[in-house]
Design a protein around this motif. Structure first.
Motif, PDB file in Angstrom:
ATOM      1  N   UNK A 114       0.868  -1.175   0.000  1.00 27.74           N
ATOM      2  CA  UNK A 114       0.000   0.000   0.000  1.00 27.74           C
ATOM      3  C   UNK A 114       0.905   1.224   0.000  1.00 27.74           C
ATOM      4  N   UNK A 115       0.813   2.053  -1.041  1.00 25.82           N
ATOM      5  CA  UNK A 115       1.708   3.205  -1.215  1.00 25.82           C
ATOM      6  C   UNK A 115       3.185   2.792  -1.103  1.00 25.82           C
ATOM      7  N   UNK A 116       3.510   1.651  -1.712  1.00 25.58           N
ATOM      8  CA  UNK A 116       4.896   1.191  -1.716  1.00 25.58           C
ATOM      9  C   UNK A 116       5.348   0.541  -0.420  1.00 25.58           C
ATOM     10  N   UNK A 117       4.465   0.425   0.553  1.00 26.80           N
ATOM     11  CA  UNK A 117       4.834  -0.155   1.851  1.00 26.80           C
ATOM     12  C   UNK A 117       4.077  -1.462   2.063  1.00 26.80           C
ATOM     13  N   UNK A 118       4.786  -2.458   2.589  1.00 28.37           N
ATOM     14  CA  UNK A 118       4.113  -3.706   2.936  1.00 28.37           C
ATOM     15  C   UNK A 118       3.622  -3.626   4.377  1.00 28.37           C
ATOM     16  N   UNK A 119       2.343  -3.875   4.582  1.00 27.95           N
ATOM     17  CA  UNK A 119       1.754  -3.805   5.919  1.00 27.95           C
ATOM     18  C   UNK A 119       1.699  -5.204   6.528  1.00 27.95           C
ATOM     19  N   UNK A 120       1.601  -5.278   7.866  1.00 33.79           N
ATOM     20  CA  UNK A 120       1.504  -6.597   8.497  1.00 33.79           C
ATOM     21  C   UNK A 120       0.339  -7.402   7.950  1.00 33.79           C
ATOM     22  N   UNK A 121       0.581  -8.695   7.730  1.00 38.13           N
ATOM     23  CA  UNK A 121      -0.460  -9.576   7.216  1.00 38.13           C
ATOM     24  C   UNK A 121      -0.859 -10.605   8.258  1.00 38.13           C
ATOM     25  N   UNK A 122      -1.712 -11.535   7.853  1.00 36.80           N
ATOM     26  CA  UNK A 122      -2.206 -12.561   8.767  1.00 36.80           C
ATOM     27  C   UNK A 122      -1.552 -13.909   8.435  1.00 36.80           C
ATOM     28  N   UNK A 123      -1.715 -14.877   9.359  1.00 34.19           N
ATOM     29  CA  UNK A 123      -1.223 -16.231   9.095  1.00 34.19           C
ATOM     30  C   UNK A 123      -1.939 -16.839   7.891  1.00 34.19           C
ATOM     31  N   UNK A 124      -3.236 -16.533   7.765  1.00 37.12           N
ATOM     32  CA  UNK A 124      -3.997 -17.057   6.616  1.00 37.12           C
ATOM     33  C   UNK A 124      -3.387 -16.530   5.314  1.00 37.12           C
ATOM     34  N   UNK A 125      -3.006 -15.249   5.317  1.00 37.08           N
ATOM     35  CA  UNK A 125      -2.366 -14.683   4.121  1.00 37.08           C
ATOM     36  C   UNK A 125      -1.001 -15.347   3.883  1.00 37.08           C
ATOM     37  N   UNK A 126      -0.287 -15.609   4.984  1.00 41.25           N
ATOM     38  CA  UNK A 126       1.020 -16.258   4.856  1.00 41.25           C
ATOM     39  C   UNK A 126       0.877 -17.630   4.201  1.00 41.25           C
ATOM     40  N   UNK A 127      -0.121 -18.399   4.641  1.00 37.39           N
ATOM     41  CA  UNK A 127      -0.317 -19.742   4.080  1.00 37.39           C
ATOM     42  C   UNK A 127      -0.693 -19.665   2.606  1.00 37.39           C
ATOM     43  N   UNK A 128      -1.535 -18.687   2.270  1.00 42.07           N
ATOM     44  CA  UNK A 128      -1.928 -18.514   0.866  1.00 42.07           C
ATOM     45  C   UNK A 128      -0.715 -18.109   0.018  1.00 42.07           C
ATOM     46  N   UNK A 129       0.124 -17.206   0.568  1.00 42.21           N
ATOM     47  CA  UNK A 129       1.318 -16.775  -0.169  1.00 42.21           C
ATOM     48  C   UNK A 129       2.289 -17.940  -0.349  1.00 42.21           C
ATOM     49  N   UNK A 130       2.386 -18.793   0.681  1.00 47.68           N
ATOM     50  CA  UNK A 130       3.274 -19.961   0.601  1.00 47.68           C
ATOM     51  C   UNK A 130       2.826 -20.884  -0.521  1.00 47.68           C
ATOM     52  N   UNK A 131       1.531 -21.202  -0.557  1.00 42.89           N
ATOM     53  CA  UNK A 131       1.091 -22.162  -1.581  1.00 42.89           C
ATOM     54  C   UNK A 131       1.159 -21.532  -2.965  1.00 42.89           C
ATOM     55  N   UNK A 132       1.059 -20.207  -3.016  1.00 38.44           N
ATOM     56  CA  UNK A 132       1.194 -19.520  -4.310  1.00 38.44           C
ATOM     57  C   UNK A 132       2.668 -19.421  -4.723  1.00 38.44           C
ATOM     58  N   UNK A 133       3.564 -19.547  -3.742  1.00 37.84           N
ATOM     59  CA  UNK A 133       4.991 -19.483  -4.066  1.00 37.84           C
ATOM     60  C   UNK A 133       5.565 -18.088  -4.037  1.00 37.84           C
ATOM     61  N   UNK A 134       4.987 -17.199  -3.238  1.00 35.54           N
ATOM     62  CA  UNK A 134       5.519 -15.837  -3.111  1.00 35.54           C
ATOM     63  C   UNK A 134       5.192 -15.305  -1.716  1.00 35.54           C
ATOM     64  N   UNK A 135       6.054 -15.665  -0.757  1.00 34.12           N
ATOM     65  CA  UNK A 135       5.810 -15.307   0.645  1.00 34.12           C
ATOM     66  C   UNK A 135       6.596 -14.049   0.999  1.00 34.12           C
ATOM     67  N   UNK A 136       5.870 -13.041   1.477  1.00 38.81           N
ATOM     68  CA  UNK A 136       6.527 -11.815   1.928  1.00 38.81           C
ATOM     69  C   UNK A 136       6.456 -11.753   3.442  1.00 38.81           C
ATOM     70  N   UNK A 137       7.577 -11.392   4.065  1.00 35.14           N
ATOM     71  CA  UNK A 137       7.605 -11.407   5.532  1.00 35.14           C
ATOM     72  C   UNK A 137       8.661 -10.438   6.056  1.00 35.14           C
TER      73      UNK A 137
END
Ligand code: MN
Length: 260
Positions: A114-137
């Motif tokens: 959001x406006x070039x900044x990554x905001x804190x996400x949830x575990x559910x988002x983390x799991x979705x990003x993992x299965x998609x193959x693009x995890x940001x943390x």
């Protein structure tokens, strides 16, 4: 979430590694373990879903966003692997020396900035990003800090298992140009080097009698206790055979130096 593969690869009466137990509640810890096995590599592990999601990183993580580090995803590890440091005896899976190179906490970031900044996400988002193959943390460790991404590689070499990812530092206040991981070769837990861990008398004793200190899961802890025991014995004037051996060795070394 299961640890079946972790379990299948190991014999727990022969390795000091922790048993395959899935935790009910998950925290957000991470650990990087320097592992001198057949080849030196770094194991990068994120606590998620009651296990440690794990990648083997041959060249280790980097704080330089220009570095894209190959990270091979490996089997999930139990959360209690978090502070494992010590020796995996010969003949076991991953035989060699393990050093806790970094640890701390992590949090998922929102998949879209959001406006070039990554905001804190949830575990559910983390799991979705993992299965998609693009995890940001985001990491908050002793050595690794700031925003990272783990990206699964699309191109598959022939014979590849599809487990190849890249570990990439994002641009932020924590980036370091020309980051040199070789400057950091000690344990953040015990300040020992790999050689120190491998050559430690306590580790060796513990390795040969894995059940005698069953309550002490972590080898480094067993080492510390073994040293304390030794100090106690020495201060009580009861020098055991091992300390006698050690002082004999010291004298030998001195002699060696003089003649060199
Ligand atoms: Mn490893």
């Amino acid at each position: 979430m299961t640890l079946d593969e972790y379990k299948r690869k190991r014999r727990f009466d022969a390795t000091p590694e922790p048993p395959p137990e899935v935790q009910e509640k998950s925290g957000h810890r991470f650990v990087v373990q320097m592992h001198r096995a057949t080849q030196l590599h770094y194991d990068f592990r994120l606590e998620l879903d009651g296990v440690l999601k794990s990648w083997a990183v041959p060249r280790g993580p980097s704080l330089d966003p220009a570095d894209k580090r190959l990270a091979m995803q490996v089997e999930d590890h139990p959360v209690s692997y978090f502070d494992f440091e010590g020796i995996i005896p010969e003949g076991n899976y991953g035989a060699g020396t393990v050093l806790v190179w970094d640890l701390g906490t992590w949090r998922p970031l929102s998949p879209v900035p959001v406006n070039g900044q990554y905001l804190p996400g949830t575990d559910a988002e983390a799991k979705a990003m993992l299965s998609k193959g693009d995890l940001k943390f985001r990491l908050d460790g002793r050595r690794l800090k700031g925003d990272f991404a783990l990206v699964r590689m699309r191109t598959r070499r022939p014979g590849s298992k599809g487990n190849e990812w890249l570990l990439i530092k994002k641009h932020d206040a924590h980036e370091v140009e020309d980051y040199d991981i070789d400057h950091y070769d000690t344990s953040v837990l015990t300040d020992r080097t790999l050689d120190g861990i491998a050559g430690d008398d306590g580790s060796r004793e513990w390795r040969s009698r894995p059940t005698s200190r069953g309550k002490l899961k972590a080898a480094w802890l067993a080492d510390a206790v073994a040293k304390l025991d030794q100090k106690k014995a020495e201060s009580a004037g009861k020098k055991g055979p091992s300390s006698t051996r050690r002082s004999a060795k010291k004298k030998q070394n001195k002699r060696g130096k003089q003649s060199a």
